[in-house]
Design a protein around this motif. Structure first.
Motif, PDB file in Angstrom:
ATOM      1  N   ILE A  82       0.833  -1.206   0.000  1.00 53.36           N
ATOM      2  CA  ILE A  82       0.000   0.000   0.000  1.00 53.36           C
ATOM      3  C   ILE A  82       0.868   1.256   0.000  1.00 53.36           C
ATOM      4  CG2 ILE A  82      -1.646   1.344   1.375  1.00 53.36           C
ATOM      5  CD1 ILE A  82      -2.808  -1.395   2.282  1.00 53.36           C
ATOM      6  N   LEU A  83       1.888   1.282   0.844  1.00 57.51           N
ATOM      7  CA  LEU A  83       2.724   2.469   1.004  1.00 57.51           C
ATOM      8  C   LEU A  83       3.889   2.540   0.019  1.00 57.51           C
ATOM      9  CD1 LEU A  83       2.979   2.714   4.896  1.00 57.51           C
ATOM     10  CD2 LEU A  83       1.468   3.982   3.368  1.00 57.51           C
ATOM     11  N   GLY A  84       4.153   1.467  -0.689  1.00 59.16           N
ATOM     12  CA  GLY A  84       5.313   1.401  -1.564  1.00 59.16           C
ATOM     13  C   GLY A  84       5.519   2.608  -2.463  1.00 59.16           C
ATOM     14  N   PRO A  85       4.519   2.999  -3.271  1.00 61.10           N
ATOM     15  CA  PRO A  85       4.713   4.155  -4.154  1.00 61.10           C
ATOM     16  C   PRO A  85       4.997   5.453  -3.388  1.00 61.10           C
ATOM     17  CG  PRO A  85       2.837   2.853  -4.868  1.00 61.10           C
ATOM     18  CD  PRO A  85       3.266   2.307  -3.543  1.00 61.10           C
ATOM     19  N   ALA A  86       4.338   5.636  -2.257  1.00 61.47           N
ATOM     20  CA  ALA A  86       4.565   6.852  -1.466  1.00 61.47           C
ATOM     21  C   ALA A  86       5.970   6.853  -0.869  1.00 61.47           C
ATOM     22  CB  ALA A  86       3.521   6.980  -0.367  1.00 61.47           C
ATOM     23  N   LEU A  87       6.422   5.710  -0.375  1.00 60.31           N
ATOM     24  CA  LEU A  87       7.766   5.622   0.202  1.00 60.31           C
ATOM     25  C   LEU A  87       8.832   5.841  -0.867  1.00 60.31           C
ATOM     26  CD1 LEU A  87       7.318   2.619   2.655  1.00 60.31           C
ATOM     27  CD2 LEU A  87       7.418   5.052   3.212  1.00 60.31           C
ATOM     28  N   LYS A  88       8.597   5.332  -2.076  1.00 64.23           N
ATOM     29  CA  LYS A  88       9.538   5.544  -3.177  1.00 64.23           C
ATOM     30  C   LYS A  88       9.624   7.034  -3.517  1.00 64.23           C
ATOM     31  CE  LYS A  88      10.565   3.979  -7.865  1.00 64.23           C
ATOM     32  NZ  LYS A  88      10.448   5.095  -8.750  1.00 64.23           N
ATOM     33  N   ALA A  89       8.466   7.700  -3.591  1.00 63.20           N
ATOM     34  CA  ALA A  89       8.451   9.137  -3.906  1.00 63.20           C
ATOM     35  C   ALA A  89       9.135   9.933  -2.800  1.00 63.20           C
ATOM     36  CB  ALA A  89       7.014   9.614  -4.106  1.00 63.20           C
ATOM     37  N   LYS A  90       8.920   9.546  -1.549  1.00 58.91           N
ATOM     38  CA  LYS A  90       9.556  10.247  -0.424  1.00 58.91           C
ATOM     39  C   LYS A  90      11.070  10.088  -0.480  1.00 58.91           C
ATOM     40  CE  LYS A  90       9.721   8.418   3.674  1.00 58.91           C
ATOM     41  NZ  LYS A  90      11.142   8.425   4.008  1.00 58.91           N
ATOM     42  N   THR A  91      11.533   8.896  -0.796  1.00 61.26           N
ATOM     43  CA  THR A  91      12.971   8.653  -0.911  1.00 61.26           C
ATOM     44  C   THR A  91      13.573   9.480  -2.039  1.00 61.26           C
ATOM     45  OG1 THR A  91      12.729   6.433  -0.021  1.00 61.26           O
ATOM     46  CG2 THR A  91      14.731   6.872  -1.298  1.00 61.26           C
ATOM     47  N   GLU A  92      12.888   9.551  -3.164  1.00 61.19           N
ATOM     48  CA  GLU A  92      13.374  10.358  -4.288  1.00 61.19           C
ATOM     49  C   GLU A  92      13.425  11.842  -3.918  1.00 61.19           C
ATOM     50  OE1 GLU A  92      10.697   9.289  -7.429  1.00 61.19           O
ATOM     51  OE2 GLU A  92      11.724   7.398  -7.836  1.00 61.19           O
ATOM     52  N   ALA A  93      12.431  12.321  -3.183  1.00 63.54           N
ATOM     53  CA  ALA A  93      12.416  13.727  -2.765  1.00 63.54           C
ATOM     54  C   ALA A  93      13.567  14.020  -1.797  1.00 63.54           C
ATOM     55  CB  ALA A  93      11.079  14.064  -2.116  1.00 63.54           C
ATOM     56  N   GLU A  94      13.842  13.098  -0.881  1.00 63.70           N
ATOM     57  CA  GLU A  94      14.964  13.280   0.047  1.00 63.70           C
ATOM     58  C   GLU A  94      16.292  13.318  -0.709  1.00 63.70           C
ATOM     59  OE1 GLU A  94      14.916  10.371   3.166  1.00 63.70           O
ATOM     60  OE2 GLU A  94      13.020  11.091   3.980  1.00 63.70           O
ATOM     61  N   GLU A  95      16.456  12.447  -1.691  1.00 69.23           N
ATOM     62  CA  GLU A  95      17.695  12.432  -2.473  1.00 69.23           C
ATOM     63  C   GLU A  95      17.854  13.734  -3.254  1.00 69.23           C
ATOM     64  OE1 GLU A  95      17.339   8.851  -4.770  1.00 69.23           O
ATOM     65  OE2 GLU A  95      17.799   7.576  -3.047  1.00 69.23           O
ATOM     66  N   PHE A  96      16.760  14.248  -3.812  1.00 70.06           N
ATOM     67  CA  PHE A  96      16.806  15.514  -4.528  1.00 70.06           C
ATOM     68  C   PHE A  96      17.211  16.649  -3.584  1.00 70.06           C
ATOM     69  CE2 PHE A  96      14.888  19.504  -5.844  1.00 70.06           C
ATOM     70  CZ  PHE A  96      15.385  19.633  -7.129  1.00 70.06           C
ATOM     71  N   LEU A  97      16.606  16.683  -2.398  1.00 64.72           N
ATOM     72  CA  LEU A  97      16.924  17.718  -1.417  1.00 64.72           C
ATOM     73  C   LEU A  97      18.393  17.657  -1.015  1.00 64.72           C
ATOM     74  CD1 LEU A  97      15.944  20.026   0.399  1.00 64.72           C
ATOM     75  CD2 LEU A  97      15.289  18.296   2.085  1.00 64.72           C
ATOM     76  N   ARG A  98      18.900  16.456  -0.742  1.00 63.74           N
ATOM     77  CA  ARG A  98      20.308  16.311  -0.363  1.00 63.74           C
ATOM     78  C   ARG A  98      21.243  16.824  -1.450  1.00 63.74           C
ATOM     79  NH1 ARG A  98      18.591  11.190   1.653  1.00 63.74           N
ATOM     80  NH2 ARG A  98      18.576  11.216   3.910  1.00 63.74           N
ATOM     81  N   GLY A  99      20.885  16.609  -2.693  1.00 56.79           N
ATOM     82  CA  GLY A  99      21.736  17.039  -3.792  1.00 56.79           C
ATOM     83  C   GLY A  99      21.540  18.480  -4.215  1.00 56.79           C
ATOM     84  N   SER A 100      20.593  19.188  -3.600  1.00 57.74           N
ATOM     85  CA  SER A 100      20.248  20.548  -4.026  1.00 57.74           C
ATOM     86  C   SER A 100      21.219  21.620  -3.540  1.00 57.74           C
ATOM     87  CB  SER A 100      18.844  20.907  -3.525  1.00 57.74           C
ATOM     88  OG  SER A 100      18.858  21.096  -2.112  1.00 57.74           O
ATOM     89  N   GLY A 101      21.970  21.327  -2.492  1.00 56.72           N
ATOM     90  CA  GLY A 101      22.845  22.343  -1.918  1.00 56.72           C
ATOM     91  C   GLY A 101      22.135  23.239  -0.909  1.00 56.72           C
ATOM     92  N   LEU A 102      20.829  23.058  -0.714  1.00 59.61           N
ATOM     93  CA  LEU A 102      20.074  23.849   0.259  1.00 59.61           C
ATOM     94  C   LEU A 102      20.319  23.329   1.674  1.00 59.61           C
ATOM     95  CD1 LEU A 102      16.639  23.994  -1.601  1.00 59.61           C
ATOM     96  CD2 LEU A 102      18.291  25.861  -1.369  1.00 59.61           C
ATOM     97  N   ASN A 103      20.300  24.242   2.647  1.00 57.44           N
ATOM     98  CA  ASN A 103      20.327  23.811   4.039  1.00 57.44           C
ATOM     99  C   ASN A 103      19.017  23.078   4.313  1.00 57.44           C
ATOM    100  OD1 ASN A 103      22.785  24.992   4.486  1.00 57.44           O
ATOM    101  ND2 ASN A 103      21.941  26.841   5.379  1.00 57.44           N
ATOM    102  N   HIS A 104      19.103  21.971   5.030  1.00 60.14           N
ATOM    103  CA  HIS A 104      17.895  21.199   5.294  1.00 60.14           C
ATOM    104  C   HIS A 104      18.086  20.250   6.475  1.00 60.14           C
ATOM    105  CE1 HIS A 104      20.330  18.375   2.968  1.00 60.14           C
ATOM    106  NE2 HIS A 104      19.644  17.425   3.569  1.00 60.14           N
ATOM    107  N   MET A 105      16.962  19.805   7.006  1.00 56.59           N
ATOM    108  CA  MET A 105      16.905  18.734   7.980  1.00 56.59           C
ATOM    109  C   MET A 105      15.687  17.903   7.610  1.00 56.59           C
ATOM    110  SD  MET A 105      16.316  18.628  12.136  1.00 56.59           S
ATOM    111  CE  MET A 105      17.162  20.149  12.355  1.00 56.59           C
ATOM    112  N   ILE A 106      15.849  16.605   7.509  1.00 55.45           N
ATOM    113  CA  ILE A 106      14.751  15.716   7.169  1.00 55.45           C
ATOM    114  C   ILE A 106      14.262  15.076   8.456  1.00 55.45           C
ATOM    115  CG2 ILE A 106      14.124  13.599   5.952  1.00 55.45           C
ATOM    116  CD1 ILE A 106      16.381  14.388   3.905  1.00 55.45           C
TER     117      ILE A 106
END
Length: 114
Positions: free
Chosen positions: A10-34
């Motif tokens: 049930i959660l698989g697609p949402a967890l995949k999208a969340k992981t992709e968003a975290e990877e994008f944020l990490r690579g963005s150069g922006l200050n962040h905390m997840i």
């Protein structure tokens, strides 16, 4: 590890999208905390004030009341030493961890003015 197969399906697609968003944020150069909350407990029960933030334990599971998570997110500091952290938010009394949680895995963050 704490999700059964039905929940994973049930959660698989949402967890995949969340992981992709975290990877994008990490690579963005922006200050962040997840902040990754455990299972959210709904209801009218008051906050327990036992919410904790945990680092370096992707294997940990559990729950947290929505009221506790909201309170924690309000006072999270914007400090240089928190940049890039990925933390799990759980209620200390509702967490499941094997091996048990160590004190050094809990991130101490104080409210403004402390």
């Amino acid at each position: 590890e704490f999700l059964n197969e039905q929940t994973k399906n049930i959660l698989g697609p949402a967890l995949k999208a969340k992981t992709e968003a975290e990877e994008f944020l990490r690579g963005s150069g922006l200050n962040h905390m997840i902040v990754r909350p455990g299972g959210l407990v709904s209801g009218d029960e008051p906050a327990t004030r036992k919410g904790i933030l945990i680092r370096d334990r992707p294997d940990i599971g559990g729950s947290i009341r929505r009221q506790d998570l909201a309170g924690m997110l309000l006072w999270l500091p914007r400090r240089p030493d928190t940049n890039g952290l990925a933390l799990t938010a759980l209620d200390r009394d509702m967490l499941r961890a094997e091996p048990p949680l160590k004190d050094e895995e809990v991130v101490e963050l104080s409210a403004p003015g402390d």
